[in-house]
Design a protein around this motif. Sequence first.
Motif: not given
Length: 319
Positions: A157, A163, A177, A179-181, A183
Amino acid sequence: MIARLVLTRLGWAVATVLLSVILVFSAVQSLPGDAATQILGQNATPEAVATLRAQLGLDRSPLARFGSWLGGALTGDFGTSLVSGQPVGPEVGRALLNTALLAGTTIVLGFTLALVLGLVAGLFRNRWPDSVISTVSLVGMSLPEFIVATLLVLLFSITIPIFPAVVVAGRDAGIGELLPSIALPALSLTIVAAAYIIRMMRTSVIDVLETDFVRTATLKGISPARLVGRHIIPSAILPTLNVLAMNIAWLIGGVVVVESIFNYPGMGTLMIQSVQSRDLPTILLIAVLSAVTYVVCNLLADIAAMLLNPRLRHPRRAR
């Protein structure tokens, strides 16, 4: 045999859930302050605190409040949040779905990879694949969750901004909303949980390789692929099932540290918020769900072991 196991475990499950709820209730009662003081703050007058306590039912004895909650819980009513004034069921349900999404991602990807790595380490015992995998798993076992999560944030990050560092979506966010966060939280959980699975699977594979039936199958000329798929994996995975069950229950129950670091709107984050606000009905429902998850996961692991190993279904014949 399986029916008797299920009935026995159901009896123990009820006792386990009830004991867990009693312990959680007692622990919250021992904390300083209550929901009224948390809502009004330290500058509130004693009269205002007393009035709010009466409105929330906190002026009753602990035994009376627990009995009232337990009676409602037996009918499916787990009470109303002392903070929001809304039924606790929908709020906890949304947090549970979010944690289930995170846990499901970890289970499908992380646990599968852990079983494969454990199998490879066992098959290549004392060779370089075993050395590499064992070293990595040992590091994963040695590092606590908050260290792993912090290192991943620094790496993916800040140093390499791939991510997001935290989850900005709220508890009402949909799967798209979140799923992108997801990982980094999923990767953190995978590293911590997979290490134990790898070690257990490796040990089980080594034990199976030293059994007489594997040696006999090898002498008969069975191909290595068939030997691994038909004999080694089914036998080696049996001792690993309980470790898998405990890790799944740990995930579904809400991983407090990881969810807090990444601001993930799951059971762990909700539990911390509820403890801070002394929202007892919410805490008790989370305790019930966590205890039920542990019991169910262990029961399923035992049933799976009996289905995979006929000797467990007929212990007298095995003797």
